[in-house]
Structure formats: C-alpha cells, structure tokens
Enzyme design. Sequence first.
Site, PDB file in Angstrom:
ATOM      1  N   SER A  14       1.039  -0.725   0.344  1.00 40.68           N
ATOM      2  CA  SER A  14      -0.056  -0.002  -0.135  1.00 40.68           C
ATOM      3  C   SER A  14       1.243   1.110  -0.608  1.00 40.68           C
ATOM      4  O   SER A  14       1.946   1.141   0.538  1.00 40.68           O
ATOM      5  CB  SER A  14      -0.538  -0.326   1.456  1.00 40.68           C
TER       6      SER A  14
HETATM    7  N1  SAH Z   1      -1.288  -4.333   3.347  1.00 44.65           N
HETATM    8  C1  SAH Z   1      -0.558  -5.220   2.787  1.00 44.65           C
HETATM    9  C2  SAH Z   1      -1.040  -4.178   1.769  1.00 44.65           C
HETATM   10  C3  SAH Z   1      -1.847  -6.062   0.492  1.00 44.65           C
HETATM   11  S1  SAH Z   1      -3.049  -5.382  -0.731  1.00 44.65           S
HETATM   12  C4  SAH Z   1       1.044  -4.515   2.516  1.00 44.65           C
HETATM   13  O1  SAH Z   1       1.397  -3.169   3.603  1.00 44.65           O
HETATM   14  O2  SAH Z   1       1.903  -4.544   1.574  1.00 44.65           O
HETATM   15  C5  SAH Z   1      -4.442  -6.695  -0.375  1.00 44.65           C
HETATM   16  C6  SAH Z   1      -3.649  -8.299   0.161  1.00 44.65           C
HETATM   17  O3  SAH Z   1      -5.218  -8.508   0.357  1.00 44.65           O
HETATM   18  C7  SAH Z   1      -3.130  -8.694  -1.043  1.00 44.65           C
HETATM   19  O4  SAH Z   1      -2.010  -9.232  -1.033  1.00 44.65           O
HETATM   20  C8  SAH Z   1      -4.362 -10.178  -1.287  1.00 44.65           C
HETATM   21  O5  SAH Z   1      -3.721 -10.798  -1.870  1.00 44.65           O
HETATM   22  C9  SAH Z   1      -4.731  -9.555   0.321  1.00 44.65           C
HETATM   23  N2  SAH Z   1      -5.893 -10.939   0.398  1.00 44.65           N
HETATM   24  C10 SAH Z   1      -7.420 -10.506  -0.412  1.00 44.65           C
HETATM   25  N3  SAH Z   1      -8.225 -11.019  -0.570  1.00 44.65           N
HETATM   26  C11 SAH Z   1      -7.838 -11.144   0.573  1.00 44.65           C
HETATM   27  C12 SAH Z   1      -8.556 -12.347   1.686  1.00 44.65           C
HETATM   28  N4  SAH Z   1      -9.649 -12.747   1.737  1.00 44.65           N
HETATM   29  N5  SAH Z   1      -8.265 -12.614   3.101  1.00 44.65           N
HETATM   30  C13 SAH Z   1      -6.649 -12.789   3.474  1.00 44.65           C
HETATM   31  N6  SAH Z   1      -5.653 -11.531   2.400  1.00 44.65           N
HETATM   32  C14 SAH Z   1      -6.514 -10.972   1.195  1.00 44.65           C
END
Ligand code: SAH
Length: 217
Positions: A63
């Site tokens: 993010s």
């Molecule tokens: N906080 C993270 C940003 C991640 S982007 C960082 O700092 O890097 C959002 C993430 O949510 C992605 O990796 C995606 O694979 C995950 N995601 C999507 N749906 C999900 C679910 N149902 N359960 C867990 N993770 C999920």
Amino acid sequence: MLDSFTARRRALVDKVLSQRGIDDPRVLSAMRTVPREAFVDDQLHDVIYRDCAQPIGYGQTISQPFTVAFMVQAARLRPSDRILEVGTGSGYGAAVLAELGEIVHTLERLPELAASAARTLAALGYGNVHVHTGDGTLGFPDAAPYDAIVVTAGAAELPACYREQLCDGGRIVIPLGETQRRQKLFRFELRGQELSVEDLGDFAFVPLIGEHGWRAE
Ligand code: SAH
C-alpha cells in the site's frame, strides 16, 4: 550519518504524511521506524519512499505510505491493543500495526505472499506479529476478540463475522465499494450493541477475495 533509506523515510513522513493530515505522533513515529525497503525486491529500492503503491507480485501491491498511515490513524490504536489485519501482502502494514499495538494477527490468502511476509517480519524481529494463510473474509476466530480489525483490500460489504470478533469499544477500518477497484474507507465502532459507521473518503484498493468478499476471477 543517516543511511539514505532512513533519510528518505524521514523526508516522506515530515514532508508528505504530516502535510496530508497525519498528526498522531505515535503513527508518525511508527512510519519513521518501519524500514519499508525491507518488504520489497531490491529493484524497487529507488522508488520505495515515493508516496505510491508498488507491485509485490501475484497482482498485489504494497500500500501507499499515506494509505497505511491514514488507516492506522483511523483505527485509533493503543499500545495494549490486539489487532487483526486482513491482507498481509508484503507484511509492511503488519509491521506498522505491530509498532502501535500489542499483538497482530494478519491473514493472507496467497500462501507465497504469507510466507515471504512472515520471513521478512521475523528477520526484522517483529515477534508480536503472527502471519496466517487463509480467507480473511471469515476473520480469525482463534485469536478473537480484537480491539481493531484493519482490512487492506476492498469488499462490497462488511463481513458479518468481523463484528462478532470485535471487543466492546473496538474499531474496524475497511474499504467498501460497489466495484472491485474503487472504494470508500469506513470506520465502524462497536459500543454495546450499536455499531456506528463513518465514511473517511475515497480510496483504491485491490479486491478482497473470499467467501464473504469478491469471487476470484
Ligand atoms: N498491507 C499490505 C497491502 C496488501 S494488498 C502491505 O502493506 O503490503 C491486499 C492483500 O490482501 C493482497 O496481498 C491480497 O492477496 C490479500 N487478500 C485479498 N483477499 C484476501 C482475503 N480474503 N483474505 C486474506 N487476504 C486477502
């Protein structure tokens, strides 16, 4: 002498985040502390302290720094808080949460990202973060209740189980929207039986995919 990452991180916090309404000193301090560069491939090191999301593989992103700071500020975290993060991604957001609360459980649906985030967090010494692979739209009942649930991917509506896994006084920060790529960020707060909700503005997150989220394409 500050190394160049530390200097760039401080510049990002002082020149960008503080100017954009991040004013909680604990949040600013956490953003000054967590080495964002450790969560991405070396080839992204030149751009990692721009205020932008960056690719981390598997179609996912780390993010934007402003978004992470805004979400954790919105969650109003206290040092004793037990936190659930849904969407571990690179693990960067989990590290910021770990600076602000007592314990973080973070869930990632993609096993490769979960494994890589767990390795990075362990190498940095974040012993208070527990990474789990699984569908975060179900929450994580094993370690409930939580003082805060922070969701880093966008759903169409709030999964009902989050409320059941929240303490009295607990907060949920989650992007919700009618399409998979544009959302509004909401803060829900539980007081007794009442769950209040506030709209915190427009954002763009990757989709939350799972039983109570979007379907995988
Ligand atoms: N906080 C993270 C940003 C991640 S982007 C960082 O700092 O890097 C959002 C993430 O949510 C992605 O990796 C995606 O694979 C995950 N995601 C999507 N749906 C999900 C679910 N149902 N359960 C867990 N993770 C999920």
